[in-house]
Motif scaffolding. Structure first.
Motif, PDB file in Angstrom:
ATOM      1  N   GLU A 210      -1.186   7.603  -4.641  1.00  0.00           N
ATOM      2  CA  GLU A 210      -0.129   7.412  -3.846  1.00  0.00           C
ATOM      3  C   GLU A 210       0.583   8.640  -3.261  1.00  0.00           C
TER       4      GLU A 210
ATOM      5  N   SER B 252       1.635  15.152   5.686  1.00  0.00           N
ATOM      6  CA  SER B 252       2.029  14.119   4.781  1.00  0.00           C
ATOM      7  C   SER B 252       3.122  14.386   3.667  1.00  0.00           C
TER       8      SER B 252
ATOM      9  N   PRO C 290       7.031  10.533  11.662  1.00  0.00           N
ATOM     10  CA  PRO C 290       5.790   9.884  11.161  1.00  0.00           C
ATOM     11  C   PRO C 290       4.334  10.431  11.639  1.00  0.00           C
TER      12      PRO C 290
ATOM     13  N   GLU D 252       7.874   4.225   1.064  1.00  0.00           N
ATOM     14  CA  GLU D 252       7.333   3.357   2.154  1.00  0.00           C
ATOM     15  C   GLU D 252       6.901   4.675   3.444  1.00  0.00           C
ATOM     16  N   TYR D 253       7.630   5.802   3.186  1.00  0.00           N
ATOM     17  CA  TYR D 253       7.399   6.803   4.392  1.00  0.00           C
ATOM     18  C   TYR D 253       6.011   7.439   4.185  1.00  0.00           C
ATOM     19  N   THR D 254       5.431   7.401   3.024  1.00  0.00           N
ATOM     20  CA  THR D 254       4.209   7.940   2.784  1.00  0.00           C
ATOM     21  C   THR D 254       2.895   6.935   2.823  1.00  0.00           C
ATOM     22  N   LYS D 255       3.499   5.779   2.675  1.00  0.00           N
ATOM     23  CA  LYS D 255       2.490   5.019   2.560  1.00  0.00           C
ATOM     24  C   LYS D 255       1.205   4.815   3.478  1.00  0.00           C
ATOM     25  N   THR D 256       1.806   4.697   4.858  1.00  0.00           N
ATOM     26  CA  THR D 256       0.851   4.314   5.837  1.00  0.00           C
ATOM     27  C   THR D 256      -0.066   5.770   5.852  1.00  0.00           C
ATOM     28  N   ALA D 257       0.353   6.776   5.654  1.00  0.00           N
ATOM     29  CA  ALA D 257      -0.260   8.128   5.880  1.00  0.00           C
ATOM     30  C   ALA D 257      -1.333   8.049   4.629  1.00  0.00           C
TER      31      ALA D 257
ATOM     32  N   GLN E 189      -2.415   5.195   3.199  1.00  0.00           N
ATOM     33  CA  GLN E 189      -3.346   4.244   3.322  1.00  0.00           C
ATOM     34  C   GLN E 189      -4.557   4.582   4.426  1.00  0.00           C
ATOM     35  N   VAL E 190      -4.250   5.246   5.162  1.00  0.00           N
ATOM     36  CA  VAL E 190      -5.382   5.479   6.289  1.00  0.00           C
ATOM     37  C   VAL E 190      -6.579   6.371   5.924  1.00  0.00           C
TER      38      VAL E 190
END
Ligand code: SF4
Ligand code: SF4
Ligand code: SF4
Lengths: 424, 269
Positions: free
Chosen positions: A121, A231, A247, B222-227, B229-230
C-alpha cells in the motif's frame, strides 16, 4: 589553447576538491547524526536531498529509458549512437541516487528490508522496488560495453542466454510484491514469456545486440518509478500546497520526466563535446529538439487543465511565495522554452539549443523542489532552508558523479562507430 | 479497540500526564526555551523524540472571560493510520488492540511517516548516529499487560480515561448531551481522517486549541489507493502495448524497406 587546457585543469581540481569535501561531510554525518549536517526538522523531514538528489536526479536520469525505448522499441534506430551514453548517464545517476539515499536514510543498514517486508500500500515500497530493479536492469544494459571492452565473449553469451529469464523473474516477483496476488504475477510472467517466445520465433522484432525484453523492462520499471515518486505526495493533501497537490501528480511526474529526456540528451551531448571532445550529432539533436514543442505543449496543457479542473486557479493568483515559485517554474521551465523551441533560428545554433534545453531542465528541477520543499506547509513557526553542509554534501555527490562519468566515457566503449575524442 | 478520551474541560493543566509519560517510557529531560507566543506557561513548545505528550496552554474566551484551556498533543492512534500506510516495511503498524506501534529493526529511517502523519506526530532522533522514529505508543506494553496507559492512570481529574472506543464515544456523547452548553458539539477524532483512537472533547472551538479542523473525514490512505491499485494494470498494459507498438513499427519499417529494396539502418535482423 593553453588557456583553455589550464581552465579545464583547474575546473577539474575544483571538482575533485568538492567531491572530497562532500565525502568528509558525509563521514561527519554518520558519526554525529543527521541533525549535525542538516536543517531538517520534524516539521520538514525532507529537504533538498530528497528534492534535488532524489526527485530531480531521477527525473533527469529518464534519458536512459526514453532513449533506449525510442531506439529499440519505437523504431528510432537513427538515435542508436546516443542510446549508450543515455543509458550510462542513467546508470550512474541511479548509483549516485542510491548513494545519496544512503546518506539521507536514518537507518541505511536496513535499506534492503523492503525485499522481504512487503507493504504494497505504500508508495515508498513501490519506489524502493523500482530503484532496486531498475538499477539492476541498467546494470544489465551496461554490461555489454564492459564485455566488449575486455573481450569477454563467454560472459557475453551467458548474458544473452540469461537476461530474458532474469527479466521474467524480477517483473513477476515485483508484480507479486505489489499485489500479493499470484494471478497477477502469473499474468505478468505469461505476457513476457509470450513476448520472448514470439521474438525467438522471429514474429516479434528482435535485435542483434540487445535483449528487447530487457529494454521493455527498463521502460516499465522507469514508468513506475517516475510516477511513484509523484505518488509519494498524494498522502499529504493537508501539507502540500494546492498548486501541486493533485490526484494526477504521478502522471505529471512521469510526463515531465519524459519531457526532460530529450533536453538532457541535448545538454549532455553538447557538454561532452565541449569538455571531452566527442563530436555531437547535431542532426540528431535537432531531431530531438523538434519533439520538444509537442512535449512541452502537452505538459503545459496537463498542468493548466488540472489547475482549472480542481478549481485551484485562485491559488496561482494569490500573492504567496508558493504562487511566485509556481509562476517561475511554469515560466522558466515550460512557457519560455516552448516559445524558444518553436523558433527555428534559435534552435539551429548550438548556443540556442543548449540554453533552451537548460531552461527545460531547470524547470523540472524547480518543479521537484517545489513539490518536496517549497510547497510543503506545516505550522507557521516551522521553516526550512538548507544548511551549508547539506548543500555541500549534494554538491559533493554530484561531483563524484561527474568524475565517474568522465572515467566511464574514457574507458568504456560508450561512443560507438569508431569516434575518437578530438584533442581538446 | 482500545482508545483514550480526553476531556479538556476537566483538565487543570497539572502536566502530571506529561511527566508520567516520560517516566514510564524512560525519556530524558530536554532543554527547553522560552518561546514568544500567547502560550505563556507551556513547556515544551512541541512534541520531540524526548517528549511524546505535551499539554498545550491556550488562552481562550469562555462565557465572556479569559481562561486557560489545555490542549493535548500526542499520537492519535488513527484507525487507518497514514503513517502505517506510508511505511514501506510496516515498521509502523496498527495493532488490533488499538495502539499504533513501531519496530526499529525494520525501519529505514526514510521519514515518510513524518511527512504522511496529518497530526505531525512521529519524531525523529536527529541528534543520534543510530536514530529511531519515536512517538506515543499508547503504552502498548502496559495495555498488553492489562494496564491502562500511564497518562490515564495518573490524571487526578479523570480528564484522560481509557477504555473501549465505542464505550468512550457513547460516554462522550452522553457528556455533551447532559451538558449541551458546556461543550462544543463535536468529538474530535470520531471521524477525523477516518477516525482515531484518541478522542477529544472541548468547551472551546478546537482550532483555538491548535487542532486542525480542515482534515478530511476519510482516511488519507484513500488518496494513494487508486495510484497504488493501478500499478499491476500499468505494468501488464505497458508490456502488451510496448510489444504491440514495436511490432507495428517494425513491420512498417520492413515494408518500407522492401519497397525501397535495400538500405538498412541500425542492427536489427
Ligand atoms: S496520529 Fe500520526 S503517528 Fe499517530 S497513528 Fe495517526 S498517522 Fe500515525
Ligand atoms: S522512517 Fe521508518 S517507520 Fe517511518 S516510514 Fe520510514 S521506515 Fe517506516
Ligand atoms: S494529568 Fe490530567 S489534569 Fe493534569 S494535565 Fe494531564 S490531563 Fe490535565
Amino acid at each position: 589553447m593553453k588557456a583553455k587546457s589550464l581552465n579545464l585543469l583547474s575546473g577539474q581540481s575544483v571538482i575533485w576538491f568538492l567531491a572530497v569535501l562532500g565525502l568528509v561531510l558525509i563521514v561527519y554525518r554518520f558519526v554525529m547524526g543527521l541533525g549535525a549536517v542538516t536543517n531538517l526538522s520534524d516539521g520538514y523531514p525532507w529537504g533538498i536531498w530528497i528534492g534535488l538528489d532524489i526527485l530531480a536526479g531521477i527525473a533527469l536520469a529518464a534519458g536512459g529509458f526514453v532513449m533506449a525505448g525510442t531506439v529499440y522499441l519505437l523504431g528510432g534506430q537513427r538515435f542508436h549512437v546516443m542510446a549508450r551514453t543515455a543509458v550510462l548517464t542513467a546508470f550512474l545517476g541511479y548509483l549516485l541516487f542510491i548513494f545519496g539515499l544512503i546518506v539521507d536514510l536514518g537507518r541505511p543498514w536496513n535499506i534492503w528490508k523492503p525485499v522481504f517486508n512487503w507493504q504494497h500500500e505504500s508508495p515508498m515500497f513501490e519506489v524502493s522496488w523500482c530503484v532496486m530493479l531498475y538499477t539492476f536492469v541498467l546494470f544489465l544494459e551496461m554490461l555489454p560495453s564492459v564485455f566488449e571492452r575486455y573481450r569477454l565473449e563467454k560472459l557475453h553469451s551467458l548474458w544473452r542466454m540469461m537476461v530474458p529469464w532474469l527479466i521474467v523473474f524480477i517483473l513477476g516477483l515485483f508484480t507479486l510484491a505489489m499485489t500479493h496476488s499470484p494471478q497477477w504475477a502469473l499474468a505478468m510472467v505469461a505476457v513476457l514469456l509470450v513476448w520472448e517466445g514470439l521474438i525467438r520465433l522471429r514474429i516479434m522484432p528482435r535485435h542483434a545486440e540487445v535483449s528487447i525484453l530487457l529494454i521493455a523492462a527498463g521502460v516499465i520499471l522507469s514508468t513506475l518509478h517516475q510516477s511513484s515518486l509523484g505518488s509519494l505526495f498524494l498522502i499529504v493533501p493537508h501539507k502540500l500546497h494546492a498548486l501541486w497537490h493533485t490526484p494526477i501528480l504521478p502522471l505529471l511526474f512521469f510526463f515531465s520526466a519524459v519531457m526532460v529526456a530529450p533536453a538532457m540528451v541535448i545538454f549532455e551531448s553538447l557538454v561532452t563535446e565541449r569538455t571531452l571532445g566527442y563530436k555531437a550529432h547535431l542532426d540528431l539533436l535537432h531531431a530531438a529538439a523538434r519533439v520538444m514543442p509537442y512535449l512541452l505543449g502537452v505538459y503545459l496543457f496537463l498542468k493548466l487543465a488540472d489547475l482549472v479542473g480542481r478549481g485551484a486557479v485562485p491559488h496561482a493568483l494569490a500573492l504567496t511565495p508558493q504562487a511566485v515559485s509556481w509562476w517561475m517554474e511554469m515560466g522558466i521551465g515550460a512557457v519560455i522554452p516552448l516559445v524558444l523551441f518553436m523558433t527555428p533560428e534559435l534552435i539551429r545554433n548550438r548556443a540556442g539549443l543548449f540554453g533552451t534545453s537548460v531552461l527545460v531542465i531547470a524547470g523540472v528541477v524547480w518543479n521537484r523542489l517545489n513539490v518536496a520543499v517549497v510547497g510543503v506547509i506545516v505550522r507557521p513557526w516551522e521553516t526550512y532552508y538548507p544548511y551549508w553542509a547539506e548543500v555541500f554534501i549534494t554538491v559533493g555527490i554530484i561531483s563524484v558523479g561527474l568524475l565517474a562519468f568522465r572515467w566511464a566515457m574514457r574507458n568504456l566503449p560508450i561512443h560507438v562507430e569508431g569516434e575518437s575524442p578530438h584533442p581538446a | 479497540m482500545k482508545a483514550l478520551l480526553i476531556d479538556v474541560t476537566r483538565c487543570v493543566g497539572c502536566r502530571g500526564c506529561q511527566v508520567a509519560c516520560k517516566e514510564w517510557n524512560e525519556l530524558p529531560a530536554e532543554k527547553t526555551r522560552f518561546f514568544a507566543s500567547p502560550k505563556g506557561y507551556q513547556n515544551p513548545r512541541d512534541l520531540s523524540s524526548k517528549t511524546w505528550r505535551v499539554v498545550t496552554y491556550n488562552e481562550a474566551q469562555t462565557n465572556g472571560r479569559f481562561e486557560w484551556v489545555f490542549g493535548h498533543l500526542q499520537c492519535f492512534h488513527c484507525i487507518e493510520p497514514s503513517c502505517a500506510t506510508a511505511c514501506p516495511v510496516s515498521a509502523l503498524q496498527k495493532t488490533k488492540e488499538g495502539p499504533v506501534v513501531y519496530d526499529p529493526d525494520r525501519c529505514l529511517g526514510c521519514r515518510y511517516c513524518q511527512l504522511a502523519c496529518p497530526f505531525l506526530v512521529p519524531r525523529f532522533e536527529w541528534d543520534k548516529a543510530i536514530p529511531k522514529i519515536t512517538k506515543c505508543t499508547m503504552c502498548a506494553d502496559r495495555v498488553a499487560a492489562g494496564e491502562e496507559p500511564a497518562c490515564a492512570k495518573v490524571c487526578p481529574t479523570d480528564a484522560i480515561v481509557f477504555g473501549e472506543r465505542e464505550d468512550l464515544i457513547a460516554e462522550a456523547e452522553n457528556r455533551i448531551h447532559r451538558n449541551p452548553r458546556g461543550y462544543v458539539h463535536h468529538i474530535y477524532g470520531k471521524d477525523e481522517v477516518g477516525g482515531t483512537c484518541v478522542l477529544h472533547l472541548s468547551n472551546v472551538p478546537f482550532e483555538v486549541l491548535g487542532y486542525r479542523t480542515d482534515l478530511p473525514k476519510i482516511s488519507l490512505r484513500e488518496y494513494t489507493k487508486t495510484a497504488m491499485q493501478v500499478v499491476p494494470h500499468v505494468k501488464i498494459g505497458l508490456a502488451v502495448a510496448l510489444g504491440a507498438v514495436s511490432w507495428v513499427i517494425q513491420r512498417r519499417i520492413r515494408n518500407g524497406r522492401d519497397e525501397k529494396n535495400g538500405s538498412s539502418s541500425g542492427g536489427e535482423s
